[in-house]
Design an enzyme around this catalytic site. Structure first.
Site, mmCIF file in Angstrom:
data_model
loop_
_atom_site.group_PDB
_atom_site.id
_atom_site.type_symbol
_atom_site.label_atom_id
_atom_site.label_comp_id
_atom_site.label_asym_id
_atom_site.label_seq_id
_atom_site.Cartn_x
_atom_site.Cartn_y
_atom_site.Cartn_z
ATOM 1 N N GLY A 13 0.845 -1.181 0.000
ATOM 2 C CA GLY A 13 0.000 0.000 0.000
ATOM 3 C C GLY A 13 0.882 1.232 0.000
ATOM 4 O O GLY A 13 2.060 1.161 0.354
ATOM 5 N N GLN A 15 3.207 9.791 1.912
ATOM 6 C CA GLN A 15 4.485 9.063 1.872
ATOM 7 C C GLN A 15 5.374 9.519 0.722
ATOM 8 O O GLN A 15 6.574 9.279 0.732
ATOM 9 C CB GLN A 15 4.250 7.555 1.747
ATOM 10 N N CYS A 23 6.458 -0.605 6.679
ATOM 11 C CA CYS A 23 6.039 0.663 6.094
ATOM 12 C C CYS A 23 7.179 1.149 5.213
ATOM 13 O O CYS A 23 8.341 1.089 5.634
ATOM 14 C CB CYS A 23 5.752 1.677 7.198
ATOM 15 N N LEU A 24 6.871 1.622 4.007
ATOM 16 C CA LEU A 24 7.935 2.047 3.089
ATOM 17 C C LEU A 24 8.737 3.233 3.628
ATOM 18 O O LEU A 24 9.856 3.465 3.203
ATOM 19 C CB LEU A 24 7.354 2.366 1.708
ATOM 20 N N HIS A 63 -3.797 0.879 7.761
ATOM 21 C CA HIS A 63 -2.455 1.481 7.790
ATOM 22 C C HIS A 63 -2.406 2.720 6.879
ATOM 23 O O HIS A 63 -1.916 3.772 7.285
ATOM 24 C CB HIS A 63 -1.442 0.415 7.339
ATOM 25 N N GLU A 64 -2.939 2.591 5.663
ATOM 26 C CA GLU A 64 -2.864 3.711 4.704
ATOM 27 C C GLU A 64 -3.769 4.874 5.109
ATOM 28 O O GLU A 64 -3.390 6.039 4.957
ATOM 29 C CB GLU A 64 -3.203 3.231 3.285
ATOM 30 N N HIS A 104 -2.137 6.963 7.588
ATOM 31 C CA HIS A 104 -1.184 7.913 6.986
ATOM 32 C C HIS A 104 -1.883 9.224 6.612
ATOM 33 O O HIS A 104 -1.314 10.304 6.764
ATOM 34 C CB HIS A 104 -0.569 7.322 5.709
HETATM 35 ZN ZN ZN Z 1 3.151 3.171 5.919
#
Ligand code: ZN
Length: 160
Positions: free
Chosen positions: A46, A51, A89-90, A131-132, A135
């Site tokens: 995701g 991000q 997480c990226l 999670h997204e 963000h």
């Molecule tokens: Zn993340």
């Protein structure tokens, strides 16, 4: 399409509440394509616009049928039952944490064509959406762990 730069966890853009998208302009459509490319190239499940430094309510999610874009996604229902599983997480390379999430959620969003949709997701997909969407509200998975776990992690992360 172009790959976008993923911001690191200490970047203040990750702490801002993202803006609702009022109109799906060609720029938004391009951002959507670039986000999909960025997510796939970085092997993410995701990706949320903050991000990549853009404070707008748009996320890419890797579904079983392939990557898909969701605009102004909202959780409209959350099952009480929770599940703990490992998440990455990226923005936090090589950090994996056990995070508690609702097992299933109902999501309302619009697609890149402006079509409204509402659906239920569970398991890993429900986890990715939670999670997204976090963000978009300036919340990081790192915030979900206990104070003591965070203190231990401080040694690993330079500037959490
Ligand atoms: Zn993340």
């Amino acid at each position: 399409m172009a790959e976008l730069t993923i911001k690191s966890y200490s970047n203040p853009v990750l702490r801002k509440k993202s803006e609702e998208i009022k109109e799906i302009t060609p720029e938004i459509k391009r951002l959507a394509l670039d986000m999909v490319e960025t997510m796939v190239k970085n092997k993410g499940l995701g990706l949320a616009a903050p991000q990549v430094g853009i404070s707008k309510r748009i996320v890419a999610v890797l579904l079983a049928e392939g990557p898909k874009i969701f605009i102004n996604p909202k959780i409209t229902k959350k099952e009480k039952e929770t599940e703990i599983a490992e998440e990455g997480c990226l923005c936090f390379p090589n950090l994996f944490l056990d995070i508690k999430r609702a097992k299933s959620v109902a999501i309302k969003a619009i697609d890149v064509e402006g079509k409204e949709m509402e659906f239920f997701v569970d398991g890993l997909t429900a986890r990715i959406f939670q999670h997204e969407i976090d963000h978009l509200n300036g919340i990081l998975f790192f915030d979900k762990i206990s104070f003591w776990q965070r203190l231990k992690l401080r040694k690993k992360l330079k500037n959490p």
